[in-house]
Scaffold this motif. Structure first.
Motif, PDB file in Angstrom:
ATOM      1  N   UNK A 116       0.803  -1.225   0.000  1.00  0.00           N
ATOM      2  CA  UNK A 116       0.000   0.000   0.000  1.00  0.00           C
ATOM      3  C   UNK A 116       0.837   1.277   0.000  1.00  0.00           C
ATOM      4  N   UNK A 117       1.923   1.388   0.788  1.00  0.00           N
ATOM      5  CA  UNK A 117       2.693   2.641   0.729  1.00  0.00           C
ATOM      6  C   UNK A 117       3.173   2.975  -0.677  1.00  0.00           C
ATOM      7  N   UNK A 118       3.595   1.960  -1.434  1.00  0.00           N
ATOM      8  CA  UNK A 118       4.062   2.221  -2.799  1.00  0.00           C
ATOM      9  C   UNK A 118       2.911   2.535  -3.736  1.00  0.00           C
ATOM     10  N   UNK A 119       1.764   1.922  -3.504  1.00  0.00           N
ATOM     11  CA  UNK A 119       0.610   2.196  -4.357  1.00  0.00           C
ATOM     12  C   UNK A 119       0.058   3.597  -4.121  1.00  0.00           C
ATOM     13  N   UNK A 120       0.272   4.125  -2.926  1.00  0.00           N
ATOM     14  CA  UNK A 120      -0.152   5.488  -2.620  1.00  0.00           C
ATOM     15  C   UNK A 120       0.909   6.502  -3.036  1.00  0.00           C
ATOM     16  N   UNK A 121       2.172   6.220  -2.698  1.00  0.00           N
ATOM     17  CA  UNK A 121       3.236   7.225  -2.815  1.00  0.00           C
ATOM     18  C   UNK A 121       4.149   7.026  -4.017  1.00  0.00           C
ATOM     19  N   UNK A 122       4.014   5.924  -4.731  1.00  0.00           N
ATOM     20  CA  UNK A 122       4.942   5.613  -5.803  1.00  0.00           C
ATOM     21  C   UNK A 122       6.008   4.637  -5.331  1.00  0.00           C
ATOM     22  N   UNK A 123       6.713   4.088  -6.268  1.00  0.00           N
ATOM     23  CA  UNK A 123       7.689   3.028  -6.005  1.00  0.00           C
ATOM     24  C   UNK A 123       8.811   3.526  -5.092  1.00  0.00           C
ATOM     25  N   UNK A 124       9.100   2.774  -4.049  1.00  0.00           N
ATOM     26  CA  UNK A 124      10.174   3.131  -3.115  1.00  0.00           C
ATOM     27  C   UNK A 124      10.452   1.953  -2.184  1.00  0.00           C
ATOM     28  N   UNK A 125      11.590   1.960  -1.480  1.00  0.00           N
ATOM     29  CA  UNK A 125      11.901   0.860  -0.561  1.00  0.00           C
ATOM     30  C   UNK A 125      11.006   0.882   0.678  1.00  0.00           C
ATOM     31  N   UNK A 126      10.515  -0.302   1.016  1.00  0.00           N
ATOM     32  CA  UNK A 126       9.670  -0.483   2.190  1.00  0.00           C
ATOM     33  C   UNK A 126      10.307  -1.533   3.087  1.00  0.00           C
ATOM     34  N   UNK A 127      10.288  -1.292   4.385  1.00  0.00           N
ATOM     35  CA  UNK A 127      10.829  -2.240   5.350  1.00  0.00           C
ATOM     36  C   UNK A 127       9.713  -2.685   6.285  1.00  0.00           C
ATOM     37  N   UNK A 159       4.313  -2.044 -10.904  1.00  0.00           N
ATOM     38  CA  UNK A 159       5.404  -1.094 -10.714  1.00  0.00           C
ATOM     39  C   UNK A 159       5.681  -0.845  -9.236  1.00  0.00           C
ATOM     40  N   UNK A 160       5.892  -1.925  -8.506  1.00  0.00           N
ATOM     41  CA  UNK A 160       6.258  -1.851  -7.096  1.00  0.00           C
ATOM     42  C   UNK A 160       7.501  -2.701  -6.869  1.00  0.00           C
ATOM     43  N   UNK A 161       8.264  -2.341  -5.863  1.00  0.00           N
ATOM     44  CA  UNK A 161       9.410  -3.140  -5.453  1.00  0.00           C
ATOM     45  C   UNK A 161       8.990  -4.176  -4.423  1.00  0.00           C
ATOM     46  N   UNK A 162       9.762  -5.235  -4.331  1.00  0.00           N
ATOM     47  CA  UNK A 162       9.530  -6.201  -3.264  1.00  0.00           C
ATOM     48  C   UNK A 162       9.721  -5.511  -1.918  1.00  0.00           C
ATOM     49  N   UNK A 163       8.812  -5.717  -0.974  1.00  0.00           N
ATOM     50  CA  UNK A 163       9.042  -5.156   0.357  1.00  0.00           C
ATOM     51  C   UNK A 163      10.203  -5.875   1.041  1.00  0.00           C
ATOM     52  N   UNK A 164      11.013  -5.105   1.763  1.00  0.00           N
ATOM     53  CA  UNK A 164      12.076  -5.700   2.559  1.00  0.00           C
ATOM     54  C   UNK A 164      11.545  -6.087   3.929  1.00  0.00           C
ATOM     55  N   UNK A 165      12.357  -6.812   4.670  1.00  0.00           N
ATOM     56  CA  UNK A 165      11.940  -7.254   5.996  1.00  0.00           C
ATOM     57  C   UNK A 165      13.110  -7.169   6.968  1.00  0.00           C
ATOM     58  N   UNK A 166      12.783  -6.878   8.211  1.00  0.00           N
ATOM     59  CA  UNK A 166      13.729  -6.918   9.315  1.00  0.00           C
ATOM     60  C   UNK A 166      13.144  -7.898  10.323  1.00  0.00           C
ATOM     61  N   UNK A 167      13.801  -9.021  10.525  1.00  0.00           N
ATOM     62  CA  UNK A 167      13.237 -10.142  11.272  1.00  0.00           C
ATOM     63  C   UNK A 167      13.837 -10.210  12.675  1.00  0.00           C
ATOM     64  N   UNK A 168      12.962 -10.345  13.654  1.00  0.00           N
ATOM     65  CA  UNK A 168      13.422 -10.326  15.041  1.00  0.00           C
ATOM     66  C   UNK A 168      13.265 -11.676  15.717  1.00  0.00           C
ATOM     67  N   UNK A 169      14.117 -11.881  16.699  1.00  0.00           N
ATOM     68  CA  UNK A 169      13.916 -12.950  17.668  1.00  0.00           C
ATOM     69  C   UNK A 169      12.745 -12.548  18.557  1.00  0.00           C
TER      70      UNK A 169
END
Length: 394
Positions: A199-210, A234-244
């Protein structure tokens, strides 16, 4: 995934988790020293102490954040009950990054999913959603840079997006990530989750998401990345930060409303100071020795001690003080009861501040108004996947 002695899925976490094994099975990358150093200073304790220990496409997000380019964070809540410490910590982490980098933050509430996968009624889910939203608002996100989305309340945008993504999720894809669905709503949910994460990219345009999440939630990101890889929108793959996981009071495992043993309580955001002290002193698993004399002689094990692990994960920001606590606990100068007192005081003070902010909130309707998607944002997202409003169509 289920392995010898432990289970890690979006819906079940149990046993003593081998985090290296989880990474191998999920195919994520361990955070490197270089990546940790690239996080904005001061680097949050959750990152520098490797509670967030792995990720996907973290470098792209960090490059955009440090260059002042558009970037976003997506994290949220499945309102299945009262919130506890393990639920709120990722939200405070997202707020920390927003303050450091001016990130956009999107916070979806999957009230529909919790109806599909729990035995709660729609009325119960609705009540839990309202209470959870007040806790989220008490975190204090910047309303100009934050959007809160509730699936059933924002179906006018979430459903068109999910409908567009659903054909990309086959039954075999679902089963590989989640196992057998509980019902048809559950089977559809990965498409809804993709709507959240894109959704952030669909609203704001293509960009990195975490997406900062517990490692058990990584299947949601993997399925969404497969959808994004098809390059239809026209979206990038969302990134992830994975926690214990934040430990349950009775030892290894994920903090939840029902602990590993089923008898040890968790610490809720509504707990008062007296309750926190009672839960920590009575139930927090100790890495100390059976007697004071033995502890003075042999010392304790901070890696096994829940009070120390809670301080290490989030509740003691000063590295030098934490090092001193660890050293004195190992050599026996610091007793288990004293360590529990430190952890209880830190947690109770954190909750005191959270509860004060929560009490100062106006009505939920008034507070949420500042965080809702605008009609322009809704229409822009719908049009990006080929949908328009019904009014426009006729």
């Amino acid at each position: 995934m289920t392995d010898d002695g432990f289970t890690v899925t979006p819906y079940t976490v149990s046993g003593e988790i081998d985090y290296e094994n989880v990474l191998e099975q999920f195919g994520a990358d361990r955070l490197t020293d270089e990546q940790i150093a690239r996080f904005p200073t001061p680097v949050h304790p959750l990152v520098r102490r490797r509670v967030f220990y792995a990720g996907r496409d973290v470098d792209r997000f960090l490059s955009a954040a440090t260059a002042g380019e558009r970037h976003s964070i997506v994290t949220g809540r499945g309102p299945s009950g009262a919130m506890h410490l393990g639920h709120i910590i990722p939200l405070y982490f997202a707020k920390h990054l927003q303050q450091q980098t001016n990130a956009l933050v999107y916070l979806p509430f999957s009230d529909d999913e919790k109806y599909f996968v729990t035995d709660n009624s729609l009325e119960e889910i609705g009540a839990q959603t309202r209470e959870n939203l007040r806790d989220l608002l008490a975190v204090g996100f910047d309303p100009d840079r934050t959007r809160i989305i509730v699936d059933t309340a924002d179906a006018d945008v979430i459903y068109p997006l999910a409908a567009a993504f659903a054909p990309s999720v086959t039954g075999s894809t679902f089963e590989a990530a989640y196992g057998q669905p509980k019902n048809i709503g559950h089977a559809f949910y990965p498409a809804v989750q993709a709507a959240h994460l894109l959704l952030p990219q669909l609203v704001e345009g293509r960009h990195p998401t975490l997406v900062p999440i517990g490692v058990d939630q990584d299947p949601h990101v993997r399925v969404c990345r497969d959808i994004a890889a098809k390059r239809r929108y026209d979206v990038d793959k969302p990134g992830a930060l994975l926690s214990k996981f934040l430990p349950s009071l009775d030892g290894p495992g994920k903090m939840s409303s029902s602990s590993n043993s089923g008898t040890t309580p968790t610490i809720y955001l509504s707990d008062d100071r007296e309750t926190v002290f009672e839960k920590i002193h009575t139930h927090a698993y100790s890495g100390g020795q059976p007697t004071v004399d033995e502890h003075r002689k042999h010392g304790g094990d901070p890696q096994a001690d829940v009070s120390y692990q809670l301080l290490h994960s989030f509740f003691e920001a000063d590295d030098d003080r934490l090092d001193r606590i660890e050293r004195e606990y190992r050599n026996g100068a610091l007793l288990s009861g004293e360590l529990k007192e430190m952890a209880a005081d830190a947690i109770a003070s954190f909750l005191d501040a959270h509860q004060r902010r929560r009490r100062r909130l106006d009505s939920l309707e008034t507070e949420l108004r500042r965080y809702r998607l605008t009609e322009h944002e809704r229409e822009h997202a719908r049009r990006r996947v080929g949908h328009s409003t019904f009014k426009t169509m006729i």
